[in-house]
Design a protein around this motif. Structure first.
Motif, mmCIF file in Angstrom:
data_model
loop_
_atom_site.group_PDB
_atom_site.id
_atom_site.type_symbol
_atom_site.label_atom_id
_atom_site.label_comp_id
_atom_site.label_asym_id
_atom_site.label_seq_id
_atom_site.Cartn_x
_atom_site.Cartn_y
_atom_site.Cartn_z
ATOM 1 N N UNK A 297 2.819 71.701 -31.930
ATOM 2 C CA UNK A 297 4.039 70.953 -32.207
ATOM 3 C C UNK A 297 4.131 69.670 -31.389
ATOM 4 N N UNK A 298 3.155 69.395 -30.538
ATOM 5 C CA UNK A 298 3.249 68.237 -29.660
ATOM 6 C C UNK A 298 2.005 67.365 -29.804
ATOM 7 N N UNK A 299 2.093 66.091 -29.432
ATOM 8 C CA UNK A 299 1.003 65.152 -29.724
ATOM 9 C C UNK A 299 -0.339 65.485 -29.090
ATOM 10 N N UNK A 300 -0.348 66.101 -27.898
ATOM 11 C CA UNK A 300 -1.646 66.305 -27.246
ATOM 12 C C UNK A 300 -2.379 67.533 -27.787
ATOM 13 N N UNK A 301 -1.747 68.257 -28.711
ATOM 14 C CA UNK A 301 -2.388 69.346 -29.448
ATOM 15 C C UNK A 301 -3.108 70.308 -28.491
ATOM 16 N N UNK A 302 -4.416 70.532 -28.729
ATOM 17 C CA UNK A 302 -5.144 71.510 -27.927
ATOM 18 C C UNK A 302 -5.896 70.923 -26.755
ATOM 19 N N UNK A 303 -5.510 69.719 -26.308
ATOM 20 C CA UNK A 303 -6.136 69.100 -25.140
ATOM 21 C C UNK A 303 -5.930 69.983 -23.906
ATOM 22 N N UNK A 304 -7.001 70.240 -23.170
ATOM 23 C CA UNK A 304 -6.902 71.068 -21.972
ATOM 24 C C UNK A 304 -6.754 72.544 -22.268
ATOM 25 N N UNK A 305 -7.122 72.970 -23.491
ATOM 26 C CA UNK A 305 -7.025 74.396 -23.834
ATOM 27 C C UNK A 305 -7.987 75.217 -22.991
ATOM 28 N N UNK A 306 -7.598 76.456 -22.716
ATOM 29 C CA UNK A 306 -8.456 77.425 -22.044
ATOM 30 C C UNK A 306 -8.410 78.722 -22.837
ATOM 31 N N UNK A 307 -9.407 79.568 -22.672
ATOM 32 C CA UNK A 307 -9.487 80.756 -23.522
ATOM 33 C C UNK A 307 -10.191 81.889 -22.792
ATOM 34 N N UNK A 308 -9.962 83.117 -23.283
ATOM 35 C CA UNK A 308 -10.657 84.292 -22.775
ATOM 36 C C UNK A 308 -10.572 85.383 -23.827
ATOM 37 N N UNK A 309 -11.336 86.434 -23.640
ATOM 38 C CA UNK A 309 -11.278 87.574 -24.558
ATOM 39 C C UNK A 309 -11.490 88.856 -23.777
ATOM 40 N N UNK A 310 -10.908 89.937 -24.302
ATOM 41 C CA UNK A 310 -11.160 91.270 -23.751
ATOM 42 C C UNK A 310 -11.928 92.061 -24.801
ATOM 43 N N UNK A 311 -11.914 93.371 -24.704
ATOM 44 C CA UNK A 311 -12.684 94.179 -25.647
ATOM 45 C C UNK A 311 -12.146 94.122 -27.070
ATOM 46 N N UNK A 312 -10.897 93.677 -27.229
ATOM 47 C CA UNK A 312 -10.272 93.701 -28.542
ATOM 48 C C UNK A 312 -9.873 92.332 -29.070
ATOM 49 N N UNK A 313 -9.363 91.466 -28.201
ATOM 50 C CA UNK A 313 -8.705 90.245 -28.671
ATOM 51 C C UNK A 313 -9.225 88.997 -27.991
ATOM 52 N N UNK A 314 -9.017 87.870 -28.681
ATOM 53 C CA UNK A 314 -9.320 86.548 -28.151
ATOM 54 C C UNK A 314 -8.008 85.791 -27.990
ATOM 55 N N UNK A 315 -7.839 85.145 -26.826
ATOM 56 C CA UNK A 315 -6.611 84.421 -26.508
ATOM 57 C C UNK A 315 -6.937 82.971 -26.166
ATOM 58 N N UNK A 316 -5.996 82.078 -26.478
ATOM 59 C CA UNK A 316 -6.129 80.678 -26.107
ATOM 60 C C UNK A 316 -4.783 80.195 -25.576
ATOM 61 N N UNK A 317 -4.835 79.398 -24.510
ATOM 62 C CA UNK A 317 -3.627 78.817 -23.933
ATOM 63 C C UNK A 317 -3.779 77.301 -23.900
ATOM 64 N N UNK A 318 -2.720 76.607 -24.301
ATOM 65 C CA UNK A 318 -2.704 75.140 -24.247
ATOM 66 C C UNK A 318 -1.254 74.715 -24.145
ATOM 67 N N UNK A 319 -0.974 73.434 -24.325
ATOM 68 C CA UNK A 319 0.364 72.917 -24.045
ATOM 69 C C UNK A 319 1.450 73.534 -24.914
ATOM 70 N N UNK A 320 1.085 74.108 -26.063
ATOM 71 C CA UNK A 320 2.075 74.758 -26.929
ATOM 72 C C UNK A 320 2.355 76.205 -26.544
#
Length: 354
Positions: A272-295
């Protein structure tokens, strides 16, 4: 003014616009709902028991962003990072290598000085921590910038407290991601910064099970991105968000199937914001994949064709390493606040249990 600084100032200009959107209600802090418990045995009245996955961890020793972090044997390791200061300089890059036990009562432990780097990547393999690439500033504050994306790769043995060199990458790499699949180490995306910075190959693979192995280039990807999130689900590597050649911010997602060695488009990140996924970070466990960014924090849905919110953070942030211990918990570490661009020392546990 260097090409790097021009890019950075443009980025922060876009961030100001994003902050204005957040002030209008795009950002929302909220309490995490408690999961319902289960009832007792026969003859025992049902009792609703509060289960709280999220835990309290001590803050980082110092506020930092754009640093390496990895989980190994229930301990969180952190390497280097950007300390702020408003310019790229050796004094504004951390040379700290630390560890936090995630057991109750754990405290930060200093493991000694390391090369001052930011935009590096840490992974764990065979009981060891591996550091892949990173950005080093060789200039002092106020001097002309001398920035280099390093080629070096090394691994740390917690049992001896010693580092050992692994084969250098064919190119310097920073703003990239790294993942382990079996005995294979992948360095994905990013760029080589020498002067203005150049996007070269899409990354490399090193077989850690083979003595004297050399890095093998990955097939060319359909993108040129840095400062993005990289993680795996099954045999597929996901490259998410970032920023490209002309400073265009991306919410796109690309997948790399390590079995067929082919790239394909994935489900776009909601933004929802102009910088979108800039500076995103991510990780996964045995079941799921997660991503964190400015949104905020999101999880790849079960079908793999979209994203769903994965828990509320105290405040949204980016350039914040993401750790997936499993058991319904994700840990967001340090980084920059989306609202004011301030670097934080916060280590936040998020309850992502459904």
């Amino acid at each position: 003014m260097s090409h790097w600084n021009r890019k950075l100032r443009f980025t922060f200009g876009m961030l100001a616009a994003a902050s204005a959107l957040l002030a209008l209600g795009c950002g929302d802090d909220g309490a995490q709902p408690a999961a319902p418990g289960t009832g007792g045995g026969p003859g025992t009245p049902d009792v609703e028991v509060e289960v709280q996955t999220a835990r309290d961890y001590p803050d980082l020793v110092e506020a930092v962003s754009s640093f390496g972090a990895v989980l190994l044997d229930n301990a969180l390791y952190t390497y280097g990072g950007n300390l702020g200061g408003g310019e790229f300089a050796a004094d504004n890059q951390s040379s700290a290598f630390r560890r936090l036990s995630l057991a109750p009562g754990g405290a930060w432990e200093d493991l000694g000085a390391v090369e001052h780097l930011e935009s590096t990547a840490l992974v764990a393999h065979g009981g060891l921590v591996i550091r892949v690439g990173g950005l080093r500033a060789d200039n002092a504050a106020g001097e002309p910038e001398e920035l280099i994306s390093v080629t070096t790769v090394e691994r740390y043995d917690p049992s001896t407290g010693k580092w050992q060199a692994l084969p250098d990458m064919p190119e310097g790499r920073s703003g990239h991601g790294a993942v382990i699949l079996g005995d294979r180490l992948y360095a994905v995306a990013g760029w080589e910064l020498i002067g203005a910075g150049e996007f070269r190959t899409g990354g490399f693979m090193l077989d850690l099970s083979t003595p004297d192995a050399a890095w093998v280039p990955l097939p060319d990807p359909p993108f040129r991105l840095r400062s993005l999130g990289v993680a795996k689900r099954g045999d597929v590597i996901y490259a998410m968000g970032g920023v490209g050649d002309a400073q265009e911010f991306s919410s796109e997602v690309y997948t790399f199937d390590t079995k067929t060695e082919t790239w394909a488009p994935g489900p776009e990140l909601p933004s929802e914001i102009p910088i979108k996924g800039f500076g995103a970070t991510a990780c996964s466990d045995d079941e799921d994949l997660y991503v964190n960014y400015a949104d905020g924090l999101f999880r790849l849905n079960e079908a793999g064709d979209g994203w769903e919110p994965a828990g509320e953070l105290e405040f949204t942030r980016y350039f914040s390493p993401l750790i997936c211990p499993g058991n319904g918990e994700v840990i967001v570490v340090g980084g920059r606040s989306t609202a004011n661009n301030e670097i934080t020392a916060s280590v936040e546990s998020v309850d992502v249990a459904q």
